[in-house]
Design a protein around this motif. Sequence first.
Motif, PDB file in Angstrom:
ATOM      1  N   ALA A 268       7.984   8.492   5.554  1.00 31.39           N
ATOM      2  CA  ALA A 268       6.792   9.174   6.070  1.00 31.39           C
ATOM      3  C   ALA A 268       7.013  10.680   6.065  1.00 31.39           C
ATOM      4  O   ALA A 268       8.038  11.168   6.532  1.00 31.39           O
ATOM      5  N   ALA A 269       6.048  11.403   5.521  1.00 27.65           N
ATOM      6  CA  ALA A 269       6.166  12.860   5.449  1.00 27.65           C
ATOM      7  C   ALA A 269       5.887  13.510   6.795  1.00 27.65           C
ATOM      8  O   ALA A 269       6.294  14.655   7.027  1.00 27.65           O
ATOM      9  N   ALA A 270       5.198  12.808   7.670  1.00 26.51           N
ATOM     10  CA  ALA A 270       4.908  13.323   9.016  1.00 26.51           C
ATOM     11  C   ALA A 270       4.717  12.142   9.949  1.00 26.51           C
ATOM     12  O   ALA A 270       4.099  11.145   9.574  1.00 26.51           O
ATOM     13  N   VAL A 271       5.269  12.260  11.147  1.00 33.12           N
ATOM     14  CA  VAL A 271       5.038  11.279  12.209  1.00 33.12           C
ATOM     15  C   VAL A 271       4.658  12.071  13.457  1.00 33.12           C
ATOM     16  O   VAL A 271       5.480  12.800  14.012  1.00 33.12           O
ATOM     17  N   VAL A 272       3.415  11.941  13.866  1.00 35.21           N
ATOM     18  CA  VAL A 272       2.883  12.708  14.996  1.00 35.21           C
ATOM     19  C   VAL A 272       2.484  11.729  16.095  1.00 35.21           C
ATOM     20  O   VAL A 272       1.693  10.807  15.857  1.00 35.21           O
TER      21      VAL A 272
ATOM     22  N   ALA B 152      -1.050  17.816   8.921  1.00 34.06           N
ATOM     23  CA  ALA B 152      -1.350  18.524   7.679  1.00 34.06           C
ATOM     24  C   ALA B 152      -0.444  19.731   7.520  1.00 34.06           C
ATOM     25  O   ALA B 152       0.066  20.013   6.415  1.00 34.06           O
ATOM     26  N   GLN B 153      -0.217  20.444   8.606  1.00 36.48           N
ATOM     27  CA  GLN B 153       0.659  21.615   8.566  1.00 36.48           C
ATOM     28  C   GLN B 153       2.081  21.217   8.200  1.00 36.48           C
ATOM     29  O   GLN B 153       2.733  21.883   7.393  1.00 36.48           O
ATOM     30  N   VAL B 154       2.578  20.118   8.780  1.00 36.86           N
ATOM     31  CA  VAL B 154       3.926  19.639   8.466  1.00 36.86           C
ATOM     32  C   VAL B 154       4.051  19.332   6.978  1.00 36.86           C
ATOM     33  O   VAL B 154       5.091  19.592   6.351  1.00 36.86           O
ATOM     34  N   MET B 155       2.988  18.791   6.390  1.00 34.70           N
ATOM     35  CA  MET B 155       3.020  18.431   4.974  1.00 34.70           C
ATOM     36  C   MET B 155       2.635  19.585   4.059  1.00 34.70           C
ATOM     37  O   MET B 155       2.583  19.427   2.840  1.00 34.70           O
ATOM     38  N   ALA B 156       2.356  20.749   4.653  1.00 33.56           N
ATOM     39  CA  ALA B 156       1.984  21.959   3.907  1.00 33.56           C
ATOM     40  C   ALA B 156       0.730  21.727   3.073  1.00 33.56           C
ATOM     41  O   ALA B 156       0.638  22.152   1.916  1.00 33.56           O
TER      42      ALA B 156
ATOM     43  N   LEU C  53       0.829  -1.203   0.000  1.00 33.09           N
ATOM     44  CA  LEU C  53       0.000   0.000   0.000  1.00 33.09           C
ATOM     45  C   LEU C  53       0.862   1.249   0.000  1.00 33.09           C
ATOM     46  O   LEU C  53       0.644   2.178  -0.791  1.00 33.09           O
ATOM     47  N   ILE C  54       1.840   1.301   0.881  1.00 35.16           N
ATOM     48  CA  ILE C  54       2.707   2.473   0.960  1.00 35.16           C
ATOM     49  C   ILE C  54       3.464   2.668  -0.354  1.00 35.16           C
ATOM     50  O   ILE C  54       3.597   3.799  -0.860  1.00 35.16           O
ATOM     51  N   GLY C  55       3.956   1.577  -0.930  1.00 31.15           N
ATOM     52  CA  GLY C  55       4.623   1.684  -2.223  1.00 31.15           C
ATOM     53  C   GLY C  55       3.702   2.243  -3.294  1.00 31.15           C
ATOM     54  O   GLY C  55       4.111   3.076  -4.118  1.00 31.15           O
ATOM     55  N   ALA C  56       2.444   1.811  -3.286  1.00 32.04           N
ATOM     56  CA  ALA C  56       1.481   2.298  -4.272  1.00 32.04           C
ATOM     57  C   ALA C  56       1.179   3.775  -4.069  1.00 32.04           C
ATOM     58  O   ALA C  56       1.061   4.537  -5.037  1.00 32.04           O
ATOM     59  N   LEU C  57       1.045   4.213  -2.817  1.00 32.29           N
ATOM     60  CA  LEU C  57       0.804   5.636  -2.542  1.00 32.29           C
ATOM     61  C   LEU C  57       1.953   6.482  -3.072  1.00 32.29           C
ATOM     62  O   LEU C  57       1.735   7.546  -3.681  1.00 32.29           O
ATOM     63  N   GLU C  58       3.163   6.012  -2.853  1.00 30.74           N
ATOM     64  CA  GLU C  58       4.324   6.762  -3.324  1.00 30.74           C
ATOM     65  C   GLU C  58       4.362   6.817  -4.849  1.00 30.74           C
ATOM     66  O   GLU C  58       4.708   7.854  -5.443  1.00 30.74           O
ATOM     67  N   ARG C  59       3.987   5.735  -5.516  1.00 26.97           N
ATOM     68  CA  ARG C  59       3.952   5.736  -6.988  1.00 26.97           C
ATOM     69  C   ARG C  59       2.872   6.671  -7.517  1.00 26.97           C
ATOM     70  O   ARG C  59       3.011   7.242  -8.609  1.00 26.97           O
ATOM     71  N   LEU C  60       1.800   6.833  -6.751  1.00 22.85           N
ATOM     72  CA  LEU C  60       0.742   7.767  -7.132  1.00 22.85           C
ATOM     73  C   LEU C  60       1.118   9.220  -6.857  1.00 22.85           C
ATOM     74  O   LEU C  60       0.365  10.133  -7.208  1.00 22.85           O
ATOM     75  N   GLY C  61       2.261   9.430  -6.218  1.00 27.26           N
ATOM     76  CA  GLY C  61       2.698  10.785  -5.899  1.00 27.26           C
ATOM     77  C   GLY C  61       2.011  11.377  -4.691  1.00 27.26           C
ATOM     78  O   GLY C  61       2.007  12.606  -4.519  1.00 27.26           O
ATOM     79  N   LEU C  62       1.443  10.523  -3.837  1.00 26.90           N
ATOM     80  CA  LEU C  62       0.772  10.996  -2.634  1.00 26.90           C
ATOM     81  C   LEU C  62       1.722  10.971  -1.444  1.00 26.90           C
ATOM     82  O   LEU C  62       2.504  10.038  -1.278  1.00 26.90           O
ATOM     83  N   GLN C  63       1.648  11.997  -0.622  1.00 29.40           N
ATOM     84  CA  GLN C  63       2.352  11.965   0.652  1.00 29.40           C
ATOM     85  C   GLN C  63       1.584  11.039   1.606  1.00 29.40           C
ATOM     86  O   GLN C  63       0.398  10.775   1.418  1.00 29.40           O
TER      87      GLN C  63
END
Length: 225
Positions: A136-140, A159-163, A101-111
């Motif tokens: 991971a673009a954010a770890v909270v 969301a703020q961390v990821m702009a 799943l994470i690999g697919a999200l990255e291929r889709l260009g999603l954070q």
Amino acid sequence: MTVVISAGIRAVLFDLDGTLIDSAPDLGAAADQMRTDRGMPSLPIDAYRPMAGAGARGMLGVAFGMTPEHPDFLTYREEFFCNYEARMTRSTFLFDGVADLIGALERLGLQWGIVTNKSQRFTIPLVASMPVFSKAAAVVSGDTTPHAKPHPAPLLHAAQVMALAPDQCMYVGDDERDIVAGRAAGMPTVAATYGYLGSQSDTSQWGAQAHINSPLDLLQLLRTA
């Protein structure tokens, strides 16, 4: 499963325990050690699993019938934390399909990122121990902001961390408080019914916009622009 997620989504945020990782074996073992250290009989992991998403409160409730109002709760909680800290990566694994799943999200260009109520004391080393989480673009964590879920503050911080605007982020979790937090933050929400509390609750009452029965089901909810 209802497909409701639009092309406006630019990131997916996940709860950790019960959504991305199966940490019940280590959480349960940490509490069960407290029982056996006191000469009490061991309980099976299946006794602990449904409440693994509730952390120390859930584990101590199963092991000792103890609530946070008990006068010894804080002492027992710290003992549980120490036990868990010593073994938290021993029997904890990704749920099947999470890496794909994470690999697919990255291929889709999603954070993507993680928003958990676990404290940084545990989140940081646990996430670092799993290479799949390195991008991971954010770890909270639960103590990153002054409030933990179901308050929306941790999700808004991610969301703020990821702009990104909150409505550009989807939140996926296996606990009703995840859905409450996501809705309060203005994010589309997805209930992971394969998770701990998701498997034990009527998730249709949570108010999530969609439900998934396995991690890879999430891909069916995403459309690219």
